[in-house]
Scaffold this active site. Structure first.
Site, PDB file in Angstrom:
ATOM      1  N   ASP A  48       0.732  -1.239  -0.035  1.00  0.00           N
ATOM      2  CA  ASP A  48      -0.052   0.160  -0.220  1.00  0.00           C
ATOM      3  C   ASP A  48       0.934   1.360  -0.082  1.00  0.00           C
ATOM      4  O   ASP A  48       0.393   2.395  -0.310  1.00  0.00           O
ATOM      5  CB  ASP A  48      -0.917  -0.153   1.324  1.00  0.00           C
ATOM      6  CG  ASP A  48      -0.350   0.163   2.419  1.00  0.00           C
ATOM      7  OD1 ASP A  48       0.808  -0.232   2.587  1.00  0.00           O
ATOM      8  OD2 ASP A  48      -1.080   0.093   3.448  1.00  0.00           O
ATOM      9  N   SER A  49       2.275   1.166   0.055  1.00  0.00           N
ATOM     10  CA  SER A  49       3.238   2.150  -0.176  1.00  0.00           C
ATOM     11  C   SER A  49       3.059   2.608  -1.453  1.00  0.00           C
ATOM     12  O   SER A  49       3.658   4.020  -1.771  1.00  0.00           O
ATOM     13  CB  SER A  49       4.650   1.553  -0.075  1.00  0.00           C
ATOM     14  OG  SER A  49       4.703   0.425  -0.840  1.00  0.00           O
ATOM     15  N   ASP A  87      -1.135  -6.301  -0.387  1.00  0.00           N
ATOM     16  CA  ASP A  87      -1.075  -5.714   1.100  1.00  0.00           C
ATOM     17  C   ASP A  87      -2.483  -5.172   1.164  1.00  0.00           C
ATOM     18  O   ASP A  87      -2.986  -4.308   0.558  1.00  0.00           O
ATOM     19  CB  ASP A  87      -0.143  -4.436   0.797  1.00  0.00           C
ATOM     20  CG  ASP A  87       0.544  -3.989   2.307  1.00  0.00           C
ATOM     21  OD1 ASP A  87       0.370  -4.637   3.308  1.00  0.00           O
ATOM     22  OD2 ASP A  87       1.214  -3.057   2.262  1.00  0.00           O
ATOM     23  N   LYS A 117      -0.980  -9.509   3.034  1.00  0.00           N
ATOM     24  CA  LYS A 117      -0.318  -9.031   4.175  1.00  0.00           C
ATOM     25  C   LYS A 117      -1.259  -8.034   4.996  1.00  0.00           C
ATOM     26  O   LYS A 117      -1.884  -7.143   4.243  1.00  0.00           O
ATOM     27  CB  LYS A 117       1.147  -8.562   3.758  1.00  0.00           C
ATOM     28  CG  LYS A 117       1.852  -7.783   4.955  1.00  0.00           C
ATOM     29  CD  LYS A 117       3.322  -7.219   4.642  1.00  0.00           C
ATOM     30  CE  LYS A 117       3.332  -5.801   4.239  1.00  0.00           C
ATOM     31  NZ  LYS A 117       2.727  -4.910   4.747  1.00  0.00           N
ATOM     32  N   GLU A 119      -0.879  -5.397   8.895  1.00  0.00           N
ATOM     33  CA  GLU A 119      -0.086  -4.907   9.785  1.00  0.00           C
ATOM     34  C   GLU A 119      -0.676  -5.103  11.292  1.00  0.00           C
ATOM     35  O   GLU A 119      -1.925  -5.077  11.292  1.00  0.00           O
ATOM     36  CB  GLU A 119      -0.011  -3.345   9.566  1.00  0.00           C
ATOM     37  CG  GLU A 119       0.787  -2.830   8.376  1.00  0.00           C
ATOM     38  CD  GLU A 119       0.802  -1.475   8.068  1.00  0.00           C
ATOM     39  OE1 GLU A 119       0.527  -0.771   8.880  1.00  0.00           O
ATOM     40  OE2 GLU A 119       1.095  -0.955   6.897  1.00  0.00           O
ATOM     41  N   GLU A 186       9.669  -4.666  10.284  1.00  0.00           N
ATOM     42  CA  GLU A 186      10.197  -3.268   9.570  1.00  0.00           C
ATOM     43  C   GLU A 186      10.853  -2.491  10.702  1.00  0.00           C
ATOM     44  O   GLU A 186      10.082  -2.244  11.739  1.00  0.00           O
ATOM     45  CB  GLU A 186       8.980  -2.498   8.828  1.00  0.00           C
ATOM     46  CG  GLU A 186       9.440  -1.167   8.476  1.00  0.00           C
ATOM     47  CD  GLU A 186       8.213  -0.834   7.505  1.00  0.00           C
ATOM     48  OE1 GLU A 186       7.196  -1.303   7.303  1.00  0.00           O
ATOM     49  OE2 GLU A 186       8.562   0.595   6.919  1.00  0.00           O
TER      50      GLU A 186
HETATM   51  O1  KIV Z   1       3.569  -1.133   1.755  1.00  0.00           O
HETATM   52  C1  KIV Z   1       4.299  -1.253   1.671  1.00  0.00           C
HETATM   53  O2  KIV Z   1       5.233  -1.470   0.605  1.00  0.00           O
HETATM   54  C2  KIV Z   1       4.871  -2.230   3.001  1.00  0.00           C
HETATM   55  C3  KIV Z   1       6.268  -2.230   2.987  1.00  0.00           C
HETATM   56  C4  KIV Z   1       6.534  -0.883   4.009  1.00  0.00           C
HETATM   57  C5  KIV Z   1       6.669  -3.430   3.960  1.00  0.00           C
HETATM   58  O3  KIV Z   1       4.127  -2.480   3.623  1.00  0.00           O
END
Ligand code: KIV
Length: 284
Positions: A48-49, A87, A117, A119, A186
């Site tokens: 989600d970056s 993500d 994934k 968090e 991280e």
């Molecule tokens: O969104 C992303 O790219 C991530 C990384 C910072 C691990 O979650």
């Protein structure tokens, strides 16, 4: 395209068992995914970056499920063989277990991801358990969790004091017991990452957390200077694609302005007889 075998969970666990480091990278579009496939990266995260690296926001929070699905589909087309992880964006799993399962399922059904994934620590254990029970491989993410950057005091190292480090070590075990297939750490101190890795029966992947993990992750745009706002200290730059592109763009502006571009190989022609006929038609 190189012939290579599909990366599956057994392939990742084999690497871990044999002590072969796992490679992981973020990726957001088809042309970059094609290169990632050629390079033979094991795990590709559509992070989600992308809200920051691709869409230009100042945080990851504005990424939506539809953004993530669209980009995951493009990445899947570029890298059929990497283990592809979608993500889960902000507020697509926090509200409830059901929301979490439904949105995780979208990554699998609509974008052919291999897993997802999310968090968070022990407070996310029920989401992780439910997603895993729905047959979806789920990766945990501890330490600096960007969706909670505000609560964590910004983008900073996590677990530097013994109490907070203990909580991260405990969280890693709780997530493993809840059913994560791997955990991303991280910006956690190297020796805390080492303790977690030694206690884990699943792959631990480091982003800025040192060399002791089972694998390493970098953000694509940090590696190639494609993110203009900042370069995190933990990122290593492997090439200056940003400068290559900028120089090309400046050259293009110069050549168009000075009428050096285009040259005959850059345009298409019409046969003389067709052109004469066209003029006659226009005269009628
Ligand atoms: O969104 C992303 O790219 C991530 C990384 C910072 C691990 O979650």
């Amino acid at each position: 395209m190189n012939e290579r075998k599909k990366v599956t969970l057994p392939v990742l666990y084999d690497k871990m068992a044999q002590g072969i480091p796992i490679t992981m990278i973020t990726c957001y579009d088809y042309p970059m995914a094609y290169l990632v496939e050629e390079a033979g990266i094991d795990i590709v995260l559509v992070g989600d970056s992308l809200a920051m690296t691709v869409l230009g926001y100042d945080s990851t929070l504005p990424a939506t499920m539809d953004d993530m699905i669209r980009h995951s589909q493009a990445v899947r087309r570029g890298t059929p063989n990497a283990f592809l992880i979608g993500d889960m964006p902000y507020m697509t799993y926090q509200p409830s277990v059901e929301t979490a399962i439904r949105n995780a399922g979208r990554f699998m059904a609509e974008a052919a991801c291999d897993g997802v994934k999310l968090e968070g620590g022990r407070e996310m254990a029920d989401r992780i358990e439910a997603i895993a029970n729905a047959g979806i491989p789920v990766m945990g993410h501890l330490g600096l969790t960007p969706q909670s950057a505000s609560a964590l005091g910004g983008f900073r190292v996590q677990g530097r004091d013994a109490e907070r480090a203990k909580r991260i070590v405990e969280d890693a075990k709780i997530l493993e017991e809840a059913g994560t297939f791997a955990i991303l750490l991280e910006m956690v101190p190297d020796r805390v990452c080492q303790l977690i890795t030694e206690r884990a029966n699943i792959p631990i992947i480091s982003l800025g957390s040192g060399p002791h993990a089972h694998g390493q992750l970098l953000i694509f745009h940090d590696m190639f200077r494609l993110y203009p706002k900042f370069k995190p200290r933990m990122a290593k730059v492997y090439g200056d694609a940003g400068s290559v592109i900028l120089n090309g763009l400046k050259q293009y502006v110069k050549e168009v302005t000075e009428r050096e571009f285009p040259q005959p190989e850059n345009w298409f022609t019409i046969k003389d007889e067709e052109y004469e006929a066209l003029l006659r038609l226009l005269d009628q």
